[in-house]
Design a protein around this motif. Structure first.
Motif, PDB file in Angstrom:
ATOM      1  N   ASN A   1       0.826  -1.207   0.000  1.00  0.00           N
ATOM      2  CA  ASN A   1       0.000   0.000   0.000  1.00  0.00           C
ATOM      3  C   ASN A   1       0.861   1.257   0.000  1.00  0.00           C
ATOM      4  OD1 ASN A   1       0.957  -0.187   2.653  1.00  0.00           O
ATOM      5  ND2 ASN A   1      -0.934   0.628   3.551  1.00  0.00           N
ATOM      6  N   SER A   2       1.996   1.186  -0.704  1.00  0.00           N
ATOM      7  CA  SER A   2       2.946   2.294  -0.665  1.00  0.00           C
ATOM      8  C   SER A   2       2.369   3.587  -1.223  1.00  0.00           C
ATOM      9  CB  SER A   2       4.232   1.921  -1.408  1.00  0.00           C
ATOM     10  OG  SER A   2       3.963   1.503  -2.732  1.00  0.00           O
ATOM     11  N   THR A   3       1.496   3.518  -2.227  1.00  0.00           N
ATOM     12  CA  THR A   3       0.885   4.740  -2.745  1.00  0.00           C
ATOM     13  C   THR A   3       0.040   5.424  -1.675  1.00  0.00           C
ATOM     14  OG1 THR A   3       0.833   3.984  -5.036  1.00  0.00           O
ATOM     15  CG2 THR A   3      -0.740   5.677  -4.436  1.00  0.00           C
ATOM     16  N   GLU A   4      -0.775   4.641  -0.973  1.00  0.00           N
ATOM     17  CA  GLU A   4      -1.615   5.217   0.074  1.00  0.00           C
ATOM     18  C   GLU A   4      -0.783   5.829   1.196  1.00  0.00           C
ATOM     19  OE1 GLU A   4      -4.200   1.593  -1.294  1.00  0.00           O
ATOM     20  OE2 GLU A   4      -2.085   2.148  -1.313  1.00  0.00           O
ATOM     21  N   VAL A   5       0.226   5.087   1.653  1.00  0.00           N
ATOM     22  CA  VAL A   5       1.023   5.575   2.779  1.00  0.00           C
ATOM     23  C   VAL A   5       1.836   6.790   2.359  1.00  0.00           C
ATOM     24  CG1 VAL A   5       2.819   5.004   4.452  1.00  0.00           C
ATOM     25  CG2 VAL A   5       1.135   3.285   3.794  1.00  0.00           C
ATOM     26  N   LEU A   6       2.435   6.733   1.185  1.00  0.00           N
ATOM     27  CA  LEU A   6       3.243   7.854   0.728  1.00  0.00           C
ATOM     28  C   LEU A   6       2.418   9.137   0.668  1.00  0.00           C
ATOM     29  CD1 LEU A   6       5.892   7.827  -2.010  1.00  0.00           C
ATOM     30  CD2 LEU A   6       4.104   9.534  -2.131  1.00  0.00           C
ATOM     31  N   THR A   7       1.216   9.039   0.121  1.00  0.00           N
ATOM     32  CA  THR A   7       0.356  10.209   0.041  1.00  0.00           C
ATOM     33  C   THR A   7      -0.042  10.689   1.430  1.00  0.00           C
ATOM     34  OG1 THR A   7      -0.519   9.358  -2.048  1.00  0.00           O
ATOM     35  CG2 THR A   7      -1.738  11.134  -1.007  1.00  0.00           C
ATOM     36  N   ALA A   8      -0.455   9.763   2.293  1.00  0.00           N
ATOM     37  CA  ALA A   8      -0.901  10.139   3.637  1.00  0.00           C
ATOM     38  C   ALA A   8       0.211  10.818   4.429  1.00  0.00           C
ATOM     39  CB  ALA A   8      -1.407   8.905   4.373  1.00  0.00           C
ATOM     40  N   VAL A   9       1.425  10.274   4.356  1.00  0.00           N
ATOM     41  CA  VAL A   9       2.534  10.837   5.128  1.00  0.00           C
ATOM     42  C   VAL A   9       2.920  12.207   4.589  1.00  0.00           C
ATOM     43  CG1 VAL A   9       4.958  10.557   5.757  1.00  0.00           C
ATOM     44  CG2 VAL A   9       3.413   8.596   5.857  1.00  0.00           C
ATOM     45  N   ASN A  10       3.077  12.315   3.277  1.00  0.00           N
ATOM     46  CA  ASN A  10       3.490  13.602   2.721  1.00  0.00           C
ATOM     47  C   ASN A  10       2.456  14.692   2.965  1.00  0.00           C
ATOM     48  OD1 ASN A  10       6.036  12.935   1.765  1.00  0.00           O
ATOM     49  ND2 ASN A  10       5.265  12.199  -0.187  1.00  0.00           N
ATOM     50  N   CYS A  11       1.173  14.333   2.878  1.00  0.00           N
ATOM     51  CA  CYS A  11       0.135  15.349   3.064  1.00  0.00           C
ATOM     52  C   CYS A  11       0.039  15.820   4.510  1.00  0.00           C
ATOM     53  CB  CYS A  11      -1.216  14.830   2.580  1.00  0.00           C
ATOM     54  SG  CYS A  11      -1.317  14.632   0.783  1.00  0.00           S
ATOM     55  N   ILE A  12       0.390  14.958   5.450  1.00  0.00           N
ATOM     56  CA  ILE A  12       0.331  15.363   6.854  1.00  0.00           C
ATOM     57  C   ILE A  12       1.636  15.993   7.323  1.00  0.00           C
ATOM     58  CG2 ILE A  12       1.101  13.222   7.971  1.00  0.00           C
ATOM     59  CD1 ILE A  12      -1.276  13.519   9.878  1.00  0.00           C
ATOM     60  N   ASP A  13       2.746  15.655   6.669  1.00  0.00           N
ATOM     61  CA  ASP A  13       4.050  16.206   7.035  1.00  0.00           C
ATOM     62  C   ASP A  13       4.332  17.557   6.388  1.00  0.00           C
ATOM     63  OD1 ASP A  13       4.987  14.295   8.787  1.00  0.00           O
ATOM     64  OD2 ASP A  13       6.444  13.426   7.414  1.00  0.00           O
ATOM     65  N   LEU A  14       3.831  17.761   5.165  1.00  0.00           N
ATOM     66  CA  LEU A  14       4.277  18.896   4.355  1.00  0.00           C
ATOM     67  C   LEU A  14       3.091  19.702   3.833  1.00  0.00           C
ATOM     68  CD1 LEU A  14       7.007  17.006   2.324  1.00  0.00           C
ATOM     69  CD2 LEU A  14       7.427  18.752   4.056  1.00  0.00           C
ATOM     70  N   PRO A  15       2.670  20.728   4.561  1.00  0.00           N
ATOM     71  CA  PRO A  15       1.580  21.568   4.058  1.00  0.00           C
ATOM     72  C   PRO A  15       2.001  22.268   2.769  1.00  0.00           C
ATOM     73  CG  PRO A  15       2.647  22.593   5.956  1.00  0.00           C
ATOM     74  CD  PRO A  15       3.214  21.207   5.840  1.00  0.00           C
TER      75      PRO A  15
END
Length: 527
Positions: free
Chosen positions: A390-404
């Motif tokens: 599920n790397s696409t899901e996790v990558l998106t979730a992490v970047n969106c919460i880490d980097l406004p």
């Protein structure tokens, strides 16, 4: 789901999975020069080590837990770590993080070396449980001296509590469907934003509260519990790519618990989402130029003329797929966005340049299968249409919460102009790159910031001069930010530098530092 998914998914941190795409295999060496001795890392753990000492009462249940290791094949053991879902409310719900450990080959007591391969979202257990992975990514010196420990961070599917968004068919639509509107138009941007919003809504519906707690700081706090559960007063750590962001965050939060740290393919935590994307587009642009310069010197190259002329031809080939996409047997179509994904996948390693040249030649002849295979490799898509992780899901979730990111029309326009300037070949296809977080259902919890890790032990930061995914300047910046960081330079192409088959110079420097605490002389450059 909207067909603008691939454009929407273009993101500040491309999928820098240091094990899913082969690392650069440059065999050049260099002399290490004089060795400067650092503090020798722990050779063992004191019998009276108390993992809960100094820990707040509400966290002692986590720091004091005993790991229940059981055999999981190929000489490795596996266990699960229980952690707070929300570190600000440790009495609330919990999550589970899967662990794997391969005991050291040598005799006697050994330290544990924790490794993360990157992502965000890269599964990591196989780096300990699969001998072929271990032998490729850890030299014999590390396997002899350390218990190799890996973990699937919170959110990563497998045995950890996962982020869930869409099924395989919906993921195909999100990643591969063609946009309906012409590239760059307001309708195109609106389409991409709508696709991202729908994807985020699916993630929230299928993941629940975890979606708001997969940030890097939470993972770093998880890592400290893992350190305690392993019986280690200090953490020894090897992080690749996004794993360097985890490591740098840990060092900044817990500087007195830093043991031997190596951060390879460094991410610069001080960069905004926009700056990161612009610099990464420039990194892939530079890597593409190196590929084209090499390509035009070969008779089999699909391009003619100089490298600059080849770049113009490549841009035209990619752009032509907007008007004339190519189909593959399973019904998917290769458009410009997926072609950029295919090229990016191959640029992670010089060893894939031949496959990239063949794929481009085939596309120019109307055959998309080779390019689609490279894109599938990048997206962790199997030939049967399922997704390996599920790397696409996790990558998106992490970047969106880490980097406004600035999602205002003015901010999007400003970013698009910068991206096009940074990449004459790739820029026009990477514009609107932060749209993946447009309408994301949970707010960011972090912001760009410098890290210092004041009071930590020395930290080795490795940068590769031709790294497309984590540009060399990021390693320079991180090493400069850390109070006790020092830079080791790998002169070459590809993403990350250390493994048992890479530069002899890098291998020696990393292993001497991790095993014996020996720092190389300042400014080490491995040619």
């Amino acid at each position: 789901m909207s067909g603008a998914g691939r454009s929407a998914r273009t993101r500040p941190l491309l999928a820098a999975l240091a094990g899913l795409v082969a690392l650069a295999l440059s065999l050049g060496g260099c002399a290490l020069g004089p060795v400067v001795s650092g503090s020798d890392p722990n050779s063992g753990v004191a019998d009276d080590f108390d993992p809960t000492q100094g820990v707040p009462a509400e966290l002692q249940q986590f720091y004091g837990q005993q790991l229940d290791w059981s055999d999981c094949g190929d000489g490795a053991d596996c266990a699960a770590l229980t952690l707070p879902l929300d570190w600000s409310q440790p009495q609330g719900d919990t999550v589970s993080v899967a662990l794997a450990r391969k005991a050291a080959d040598g005799s006697g007591h050994h330290r544990a070396l924790v490794m993360n391969p990157g992502g965000p979202g890269a599964p990591a257990l196989q780096y300990a449980t699969d001998k072929s992975y271990r032998d490729y990514f850890f030299g014999s010196a590390l396997q002899r001296e350390f218990d190799i420990v890996t973990f699937d961070p919170r959110g990563v599917a497998g045995k950890s509590t996962p982020v869930r968004c869409v099924d395989a068919q919906q993921m195909d639509h999100y990643l591969y469907d063609l946009p309906a509107a012409p590239r760059g138009t307001p309708a195109y941007i609106a389409e991409a934003e709508a696709s991202s919003k729908a994807f985020g809504a699916a993630c929230q519906a299928n993941t629940g509260p975890l979606l708001g707690h997969v940030d890097t700081a939470s993972v770093a706090r998880d890592l400290d519990v893992l350190r305690a559960a392993l019986g280690q007063p200090q953490l020894d750590y090897l992080g690749y790519s996004y794993g360097t962001r985890i490591g740098a965050t840990y060092a900044d939060l817990f500087p007195d618990r830093v043991g031997a740290f190596v951060l390879d393919g460094a991410v610069d935590p001080s960069l905004s989402a926009e700056d990161m994307l612009v610099e990464q587009v420039g990194g892939f642009e530079s890597a593409a130029r190196s590929f084209l310069q090499n390509c035009v010197s070969n008779a089999s190259c699909p391009f003619t003329g100089t490298a600059d002329e080849a770049a113009t031809q490549l841009a035209a080939l990619i752009g032509g797929l907007d008007q004339h996409p190519l189909s593959v047997p399973d019904g998917r179509q290769l458009g410009s966005d997926t072609m950029v994904t295919a090229i990016s996948s191959a640029l992670y390693s010089r060893s894939q340049w031949g496959a990239l040249a063949r794929a481009i030649t085939s596309v120019s002849q109307g055959d998309a299968r080779g390019a689609m295979a490279l894109a599938d490799q990048y997206n962790s898509r199997s030939a049967d249409g399922t997704y390996e992780d599920n790397s696409t899901e996790v990558l998106t979730a992490v970047n969106c919460i880490d980097l406004p990111a600035d999602q205002t029309p003015e901010g999007v326009q400003r970013l698009n102009e910068r991206i096009r300037a940074a990449g004459p070949v790739f820029g026009q296809f990477q514009a609107n790159g932060t749209a993946m977080c447009s309408g994301w259902p949970v707010p960011p919890t972090a912001a760009p910031h410098k890290v210092s890790a004041t009071g930590s032990a020395p930290i080795m930061v490795i940068g590769t001069t031709g790294d497309p995914a984590t540009p060399y300047a990021w390693a320079q910046s991180l090493a400069d930010q850390l109070d006790h960081g020092f830079l080791v330079t790998n002169v070459g192409e590809g993403h990350t530098a250390y493994n048992s088959m890479a530069s002899v110079c890098i291998t020696r420097a990393v292993e001497r530092f991790l095993v014996a605490g020996e720092q190389p002389a300042d400014g080490l450059r491995c040619e």
